[in-house]
Design an enzyme around this catalytic site. Structure first.
Site, mmCIF file in Angstrom:
data_model
loop_
_atom_site.group_PDB
_atom_site.id
_atom_site.type_symbol
_atom_site.label_atom_id
_atom_site.label_comp_id
_atom_site.label_asym_id
_atom_site.label_seq_id
_atom_site.Cartn_x
_atom_site.Cartn_y
_atom_site.Cartn_z
ATOM 1 N N ASP A 10 0.881 -1.153 0.000
ATOM 2 C CA ASP A 10 0.000 0.000 0.000
ATOM 3 C C ASP A 10 0.928 1.215 0.000
ATOM 4 O O ASP A 10 2.149 1.078 0.135
ATOM 5 C CB ASP A 10 -0.891 -0.020 1.245
ATOM 6 C CG ASP A 10 -1.751 1.224 1.370
ATOM 7 O OD1 ASP A 10 -2.317 1.666 0.351
ATOM 8 O OD2 ASP A 10 -1.849 1.758 2.486
ATOM 9 N N ASP A 12 -0.133 5.070 1.207
ATOM 10 C CA ASP A 12 -0.365 6.046 2.269
ATOM 11 C C ASP A 12 -0.336 5.390 3.635
ATOM 12 O O ASP A 12 -1.132 4.504 3.936
ATOM 13 C CB ASP A 12 -1.695 6.770 2.048
ATOM 14 C CG ASP A 12 -1.666 7.645 0.808
ATOM 15 O OD1 ASP A 12 -0.625 8.288 0.569
ATOM 16 O OD2 ASP A 12 -2.671 7.675 0.080
ATOM 17 N N GLU A 19 -0.370 10.794 5.055
ATOM 18 C CA GLU A 19 -1.660 11.392 5.413
ATOM 19 C C GLU A 19 -1.476 12.690 6.179
ATOM 20 O O GLU A 19 -1.898 13.752 5.744
ATOM 21 C CB GLU A 19 -2.518 10.406 6.215
ATOM 22 C CG GLU A 19 -3.000 9.206 5.432
ATOM 23 C CD GLU A 19 -3.961 9.516 4.296
ATOM 24 O OE1 GLU A 19 -4.315 10.688 4.056
ATOM 25 O OE2 GLU A 19 -4.357 8.559 3.614
ATOM 26 N N THR A 124 -4.914 5.696 -3.754
ATOM 27 C CA THR A 124 -4.476 7.044 -4.080
ATOM 28 C C THR A 124 -4.270 7.151 -5.589
ATOM 29 O O THR A 124 -4.237 6.149 -6.291
ATOM 30 C CB THR A 124 -3.206 7.438 -3.293
ATOM 31 O OG1 THR A 124 -3.045 8.851 -3.342
ATOM 32 C CG2 THR A 124 -1.965 6.758 -3.834
#
Length: 193
Positions: A10, A12, A19, A124
């Site tokens: 992943d 973020d 974030e 994202t």
């Protein structure tokens, strides 16, 4: 016992603390540019993280936190705000304002040396992924990932498994061949929450 063939990351919260240090700041800059007096502080942003996806997060903010806001074309406004937020986010990355989490670069290097396939599965935008990888690992690092599954390429965003299913299909691998590194910022560990 199955042999590990791939690592799927992943972005973020997993590769970097994007974030609190990136997206939240970029949202606020986009709001300011649009003449809006909205300010997403750490506490509010922690609540907004209940929704994945930037456009979806703006819509959630309006429907649950700022219900008195009126606009003639809310969909266009959200798209415009999100596009400007992405521009600001990329600028933050290009200024080296966001670093990888400790150990991420080493893990990627060791996985590559071991011949493992690398991939990214995130909700994202592709621009955000590209900017983060280029600013932290270098432009050549984009080629290290056999699949970069990002953005709105699937109908349902996380926590739905769609982005991971898409990535597995692109890699031609089964789930049991892979390990996923994913971070749920809503669990309160990152410091934003």
């Amino acid at each position: 016992m199955k042999q590990l063939k791939a690592i799927i990351f992943d972005v973020d919260g997993t590769l970097a603390e994007t974030e609190r240090d990136g997206h939240r700041i970029a949202f606020n800059l986009a709001f300011k540019d649009a003449g809006l007096d909205w300010d997403w502080d750490d506490a509010l942003y922690a609540e907004l993280l209940a929704v994945t996806g930037g456009k979806e997060r703006i819509r959630y903010f309006l429907s649950d936190f700022h219900t008195d806001f009126k606009h003639d074309d809310i969909d266009s406004l959200i798209i415009s705000l999100h596009a400007n937020k992405t521009k600001h986010y990329v600028e933050l990355l290009e200024s080296n304002a966001i670093a990888l989490r400790p150990g991420v670069a080493r893990l990627i290097d060791e996985a590559r040396a071991a011949g493992l396939t690398l991939a990214i599965a995130t909700t994202t935008t592709p621009q955000n992924v590209t900017a983060l990888v280029k600013s932290t690992l270098g432009e050549e690092a984009l080629a290290w990932f056999d699949c970069i599954a990002a953005g709105d390429i699937v109908p349902a965003k996380k926590p739905a498994p769609d982005i991971f299913d898409y990535c597995l299909k692109e890699l031609g691998l089964a789930a049991e061949d892979c390990i996923v590194f994913d971070y749920d910022c809503r669990e309160g560990i990152c410091g934003t929450c």
